[in-house]
Design a protein around this motif. Structure first.
Motif, PDB file in Angstrom:
ATOM      1  N   ARG A  51      26.603 -91.906 -38.449  1.00  0.00           N
ATOM      2  CA  ARG A  51      25.990 -90.813 -39.049  1.00  0.00           C
ATOM      3  C   ARG A  51      24.964 -89.966 -38.021  1.00  0.00           C
ATOM      4  NH1 ARG A  51      25.938 -93.734 -43.645  1.00  0.00           N
ATOM      5  NH2 ARG A  51      23.854 -94.498 -43.307  1.00  0.00           N
ATOM      6  N   PHE A  52      24.162 -90.868 -37.358  1.00  0.00           N
ATOM      7  CA  PHE A  52      23.322 -90.466 -36.454  1.00  0.00           C
ATOM      8  C   PHE A  52      23.842 -89.753 -35.139  1.00  0.00           C
ATOM      9  CE2 PHE A  52      21.463 -90.932 -32.112  1.00  0.00           C
ATOM     10  CZ  PHE A  52      20.050 -90.161 -32.099  1.00  0.00           C
ATOM     11  N   LEU A  53      25.088 -90.233 -34.787  1.00  0.00           N
ATOM     12  CA  LEU A  53      25.947 -89.457 -33.686  1.00  0.00           C
ATOM     13  C   LEU A  53      26.716 -88.382 -34.271  1.00  0.00           C
ATOM     14  CD1 LEU A  53      27.739 -92.790 -32.293  1.00  0.00           C
ATOM     15  CD2 LEU A  53      25.801 -91.200 -31.178  1.00  0.00           C
ATOM     16  N   GLU A  54      26.793 -88.280 -35.496  1.00  0.00           N
ATOM     17  CA  GLU A  54      27.632 -86.958 -36.040  1.00  0.00           C
ATOM     18  C   GLU A  54      26.343 -85.907 -36.148  1.00  0.00           C
ATOM     19  OE1 GLU A  54      29.344 -88.720 -39.756  1.00  0.00           O
ATOM     20  OE2 GLU A  54      30.904 -89.671 -38.707  1.00  0.00           O
ATOM     21  N   GLN A  55      25.275 -86.278 -36.509  1.00  0.00           N
ATOM     22  CA  GLN A  55      24.279 -85.180 -37.163  1.00  0.00           C
ATOM     23  C   GLN A  55      23.304 -84.850 -35.640  1.00  0.00           C
ATOM     24  OE1 GLN A  55      22.114 -86.477 -40.551  1.00  0.00           O
ATOM     25  NE2 GLN A  55      23.834 -87.052 -41.337  1.00  0.00           N
ATOM     26  N   ARG A  56      23.123 -85.515 -34.894  1.00  0.00           N
ATOM     27  CA  ARG A  56      22.420 -85.386 -33.663  1.00  0.00           C
ATOM     28  C   ARG A  56      22.526 -84.070 -32.880  1.00  0.00           C
ATOM     29  NH1 ARG A  56      24.116 -89.448 -28.726  1.00  0.00           N
ATOM     30  NH2 ARG A  56      25.877 -87.874 -28.201  1.00  0.00           N
ATOM     31  N   ASP A  57      23.900 -83.736 -32.801  1.00  0.00           N
ATOM     32  CA  ASP A  57      23.938 -82.340 -31.921  1.00  0.00           C
ATOM     33  C   ASP A  57      23.302 -81.114 -32.451  1.00  0.00           C
ATOM     34  OD1 ASP A  57      25.276 -83.830 -30.077  1.00  0.00           O
ATOM     35  OD2 ASP A  57      27.371 -83.323 -30.637  1.00  0.00           O
ATOM     36  N   LYS A  58      23.089 -81.173 -33.721  1.00  0.00           N
ATOM     37  CA  LYS A  58      22.340 -79.877 -34.418  1.00  0.00           C
ATOM     38  C   LYS A  58      20.885 -79.709 -33.790  1.00  0.00           C
ATOM     39  CE  LYS A  58      21.887 -82.106 -38.984  1.00  0.00           C
ATOM     40  NZ  LYS A  58      22.071 -82.038 -40.236  1.00  0.00           N
ATOM     41  N   TYR A  59      20.479 -80.861 -33.288  1.00  0.00           N
ATOM     42  CA  TYR A  59      18.971 -81.058 -32.898  1.00  0.00           C
ATOM     43  C   TYR A  59      18.754 -81.103 -31.235  1.00  0.00           C
ATOM     44  CZ  TYR A  59      18.326 -82.677 -37.632  1.00  0.00           C
ATOM     45  OH  TYR A  59      18.288 -82.724 -39.024  1.00  0.00           O
ATOM     46  N   VAL A  60      20.026 -81.381 -30.557  1.00  0.00           N
ATOM     47  CA  VAL A  60      19.937 -81.934 -29.260  1.00  0.00           C
ATOM     48  C   VAL A  60      20.585 -80.740 -28.357  1.00  0.00           C
ATOM     49  CG1 VAL A  60      20.624 -83.610 -27.529  1.00  0.00           C
ATOM     50  CG2 VAL A  60      19.517 -84.273 -29.775  1.00  0.00           C
ATOM     51  N   THR A  61      20.387 -80.520 -27.156  1.00  0.00           N
ATOM     52  CA  THR A  61      21.052 -79.716 -26.138  1.00  0.00           C
ATOM     53  C   THR A  61      21.516 -80.362 -24.977  1.00  0.00           C
ATOM     54  OG1 THR A  61      18.966 -79.187 -24.979  1.00  0.00           O
ATOM     55  CG2 THR A  61      19.671 -77.593 -26.652  1.00  0.00           C
ATOM     56  N   ALA A  62      20.961 -81.775 -24.747  1.00  0.00           N
ATOM     57  CA  ALA A  62      21.426 -82.603 -23.765  1.00  0.00           C
ATOM     58  C   ALA A  62      21.185 -84.026 -24.033  1.00  0.00           C
ATOM     59  CB  ALA A  62      20.938 -82.154 -22.326  1.00  0.00           C
ATOM     60  N   VAL A  63      22.099 -84.942 -23.692  1.00  0.00           N
ATOM     61  CA  VAL A  63      22.121 -86.287 -23.638  1.00  0.00           C
ATOM     62  C   VAL A  63      22.429 -86.951 -22.316  1.00  0.00           C
ATOM     63  CG1 VAL A  63      22.615 -88.523 -24.709  1.00  0.00           C
ATOM     64  CG2 VAL A  63      22.677 -86.206 -25.982  1.00  0.00           C
ATOM     65  N   GLU A  64      21.516 -87.806 -21.952  1.00  0.00           N
ATOM     66  CA  GLU A  64      21.757 -88.436 -20.671  1.00  0.00           C
ATOM     67  C   GLU A  64      21.578 -90.070 -21.002  1.00  0.00           C
ATOM     68  OE1 GLU A  64      18.968 -87.430 -17.376  1.00  0.00           O
ATOM     69  OE2 GLU A  64      18.705 -85.390 -18.434  1.00  0.00           O
ATOM     70  N   VAL A  65      22.530 -90.704 -20.569  1.00  0.00           N
ATOM     71  CA  VAL A  65      22.504 -92.301 -21.092  1.00  0.00           C
ATOM     72  C   VAL A  65      22.487 -93.151 -19.815  1.00  0.00           C
ATOM     73  CG1 VAL A  65      23.824 -94.020 -21.916  1.00  0.00           C
ATOM     74  CG2 VAL A  65      23.969 -91.965 -22.859  1.00  0.00           C
ATOM     75  N   THR A  66      21.651 -93.950 -19.406  1.00  0.00           N
ATOM     76  CA  THR A  66      21.746 -94.832 -18.324  1.00  0.00           C
ATOM     77  C   THR A  66      21.835 -96.172 -18.768  1.00  0.00           C
ATOM     78  OG1 THR A  66      20.306 -93.389 -17.278  1.00  0.00           O
ATOM     79  CG2 THR A  66      20.425 -95.528 -16.360  1.00  0.00           C
ATOM     80  N   PHE A  67      22.943 -97.112 -18.424  1.00  0.00           N
ATOM     81  CA  PHE A  67      23.031 -98.535 -18.709  1.00  0.00           C
ATOM     82  C   PHE A  67      22.275 -99.239 -17.585  1.00  0.00           C
ATOM     83  CE2 PHE A  67      26.677 -96.338 -20.899  1.00  0.00           C
ATOM     84  CZ  PHE A  67      26.406 -96.895 -22.117  1.00  0.00           C
ATOM     85  N   LEU A  68      21.733-100.300 -18.098  1.00  0.00           N
ATOM     86  CA  LEU A  68      20.819-101.131 -17.184  1.00  0.00           C
ATOM     87  C   LEU A  68      21.489-102.464 -16.929  1.00  0.00           C
ATOM     88  CD1 LEU A  68      17.557-100.165 -18.880  1.00  0.00           C
ATOM     89  CD2 LEU A  68      18.400 -99.184 -16.852  1.00  0.00           C
ATOM     90  N   ASP A  69      21.192-103.073 -15.825  1.00  0.00           N
ATOM     91  CA  ASP A  69      21.648-104.537 -15.355  1.00  0.00           C
ATOM     92  C   ASP A  69      20.434-105.181 -15.444  1.00  0.00           C
ATOM     93  OD1 ASP A  69      24.436-104.095 -15.438  1.00  0.00           O
ATOM     94  OD2 ASP A  69      24.526-103.814 -13.215  1.00  0.00           O
ATOM     95  N   GLY A  70      20.040-106.145 -16.252  1.00  0.00           N
ATOM     96  CA  GLY A  70      18.779-106.965 -16.170  1.00  0.00           C
ATOM     97  C   GLY A  70      18.741-107.908 -15.112  1.00  0.00           C
ATOM     98  N   ILE A  71      17.687-107.764 -14.276  1.00  0.00           N
ATOM     99  CA  ILE A  71      17.676-108.628 -13.432  1.00  0.00           C
ATOM    100  C   ILE A  71      16.650-110.103 -13.868  1.00  0.00           C
ATOM    101  CG2 ILE A  71      16.385-109.241 -10.891  1.00  0.00           C
ATOM    102  CD1 ILE A  71      17.174-106.145 -10.573  1.00  0.00           C
TER     103      ILE A  71
END
Length: 109
Positions: free
Chosen positions: A78-98
Protein backbone atom coordinates in the motif's frame (compact mmCIF):
# COMPACT_ATOMS: atom_id res chain seq x y z
CA UNK A 1 29.83 -9.80 13.23
CA UNK A 2 26.74 -10.17 11.07
CA UNK A 3 25.06 -6.77 10.93
CA UNK A 4 22.15 -7.80 8.72
CA UNK A 5 20.89 -6.28 5.47
CA UNK A 6 20.52 -2.50 5.35
CA UNK A 7 19.52 0.34 3.08
CA UNK A 8 18.95 4.08 3.10
CA UNK A 9 16.12 5.61 1.08
CA UNK A 10 15.93 9.36 0.37
CA UNK A 11 12.56 10.78 -0.65
CA UNK A 12 12.14 14.25 -2.14
CA UNK A 13 8.60 15.43 -1.46
CA UNK A 14 6.41 17.62 -3.68
CA UNK A 15 5.63 20.37 -1.13
CA UNK A 16 4.61 20.99 2.49
CA UNK A 17 1.16 19.45 2.01
CA UNK A 18 2.80 16.38 0.49
CA UNK A 19 5.13 16.15 3.48
CA UNK A 20 2.17 15.99 5.83
CA UNK A 21 0.43 13.31 3.75
CA UNK A 22 3.65 11.33 3.35
CA UNK A 23 4.33 11.37 7.09
CA UNK A 24 0.80 10.09 7.76
CA UNK A 25 1.24 7.32 5.16
CA UNK A 26 4.52 6.31 6.80
CA UNK A 27 2.89 6.33 10.24
CA UNK A 28 0.20 3.89 9.05
CA UNK A 29 2.84 1.71 7.38
CA UNK A 30 4.91 1.61 10.57
CA UNK A 31 1.94 0.17 12.45
CA UNK A 32 2.07 -2.89 10.19
CA UNK A 33 5.86 -3.13 10.36
CA UNK A 34 5.79 -3.10 14.17
CA UNK A 35 3.02 -5.68 14.34
CA UNK A 36 3.97 -8.15 11.60
CA UNK A 37 7.68 -7.90 10.83
CA UNK A 38 9.87 -9.68 13.37
CA UNK A 39 12.77 -9.63 10.87
CA UNK A 40 12.75 -5.84 10.57
CA UNK A 41 15.31 -4.72 13.15
CA UNK A 42 15.27 -0.95 12.46
CA UNK A 43 12.92 1.10 10.27
CA UNK A 44 13.18 4.81 10.99
CA UNK A 45 11.83 7.81 9.09
CA UNK A 46 14.00 10.93 9.49
CA UNK A 47 13.47 14.61 8.70
CA UNK A 48 16.52 16.40 7.33
CA UNK A 49 17.39 19.69 9.07
CA UNK A 50 17.14 22.61 6.64
CA UNK A 51 15.49 20.40 4.00
CA UNK A 52 11.77 20.27 4.92
CA UNK A 53 10.92 18.52 1.65
CA UNK A 54 13.15 15.53 2.30
CA UNK A 55 12.65 12.35 4.30
CA UNK A 56 15.30 9.66 4.79
CA UNK A 57 14.59 6.10 5.87
CA UNK A 58 17.18 3.91 7.51
CA UNK A 59 16.19 0.26 7.31
CA UNK A 60 17.96 -2.73 8.86
CA UNK A 61 16.77 -6.29 8.46
CA UNK A 62 18.00 -9.55 9.99
CA UNK A 63 18.75 -10.84 6.49
CA UNK A 64 18.04 -10.36 2.81
CA UNK A 65 15.17 -12.85 3.24
CA UNK A 66 13.65 -10.61 5.95
CA UNK A 67 13.86 -7.63 3.59
CA UNK A 68 12.19 -9.65 0.81
CA UNK A 69 9.41 -10.63 3.25
CA UNK A 70 9.02 -6.95 4.21
CA UNK A 71 8.56 -5.99 0.56
CA UNK A 72 5.71 -8.53 0.21
CA UNK A 73 3.69 -7.26 3.19
CA UNK A 74 0.28 -5.71 2.38
CA UNK A 75 1.06 -2.54 4.38
CA UNK A 76 4.30 -2.07 2.43
CA UNK A 77 2.55 -2.72 -0.90
CA UNK A 78 0.00 0.00 0.00
CA UNK A 79 2.83 2.39 0.85
CA UNK A 80 4.52 1.74 -2.49
CA UNK A 81 1.24 2.22 -4.38
CA UNK A 82 0.43 5.52 -2.63
CA UNK A 83 3.81 7.21 -2.15
CA UNK A 84 4.11 8.67 -5.66
CA UNK A 85 1.35 11.21 -5.02
CA UNK A 86 3.66 12.76 -2.39
CA UNK A 87 7.13 12.12 -3.85
CA UNK A 88 9.05 13.56 -6.81
CA UNK A 89 12.23 11.48 -6.41
CA UNK A 90 13.41 8.34 -4.62
CA UNK A 91 17.06 7.36 -4.14
CA UNK A 92 17.86 3.92 -2.70
CA UNK A 93 21.30 2.98 -1.42
CA UNK A 94 21.92 -0.61 -0.34
CA UNK A 95 24.59 -1.03 2.32
CA UNK A 96 27.13 -3.75 3.12
CA UNK A 97 27.72 -3.96 6.85
CA UNK A 98 31.30 -4.00 8.06
CA UNK A 99 30.73 -3.86 11.80
CA UNK A 100 29.02 -1.87 14.48
CA UNK A 101 27.10 -1.88 17.72
CA UNK A 102 23.52 -2.87 18.32
CA UNK A 103 22.06 -2.08 21.72
CA UNK A 104 20.19 -4.93 23.34
CA UNK A 105 16.51 -4.08 23.69
CA UNK A 106 16.79 -0.81 21.76
CA UNK A 107 13.42 0.53 20.69
CA UNK A 108 12.02 3.73 19.24
CA UNK A 109 8.54 5.11 19.72
Amino acid sequence: MDVGFALVVRFTLRDAAAAEGFDELVSRTLEGIRQYEAGTVVYVNHRVPDEPGVRVFYELYESRAAFDAHERQPHVRRFLEQRDKYVTAVEVTFLDGIGGKVAAGAAFA
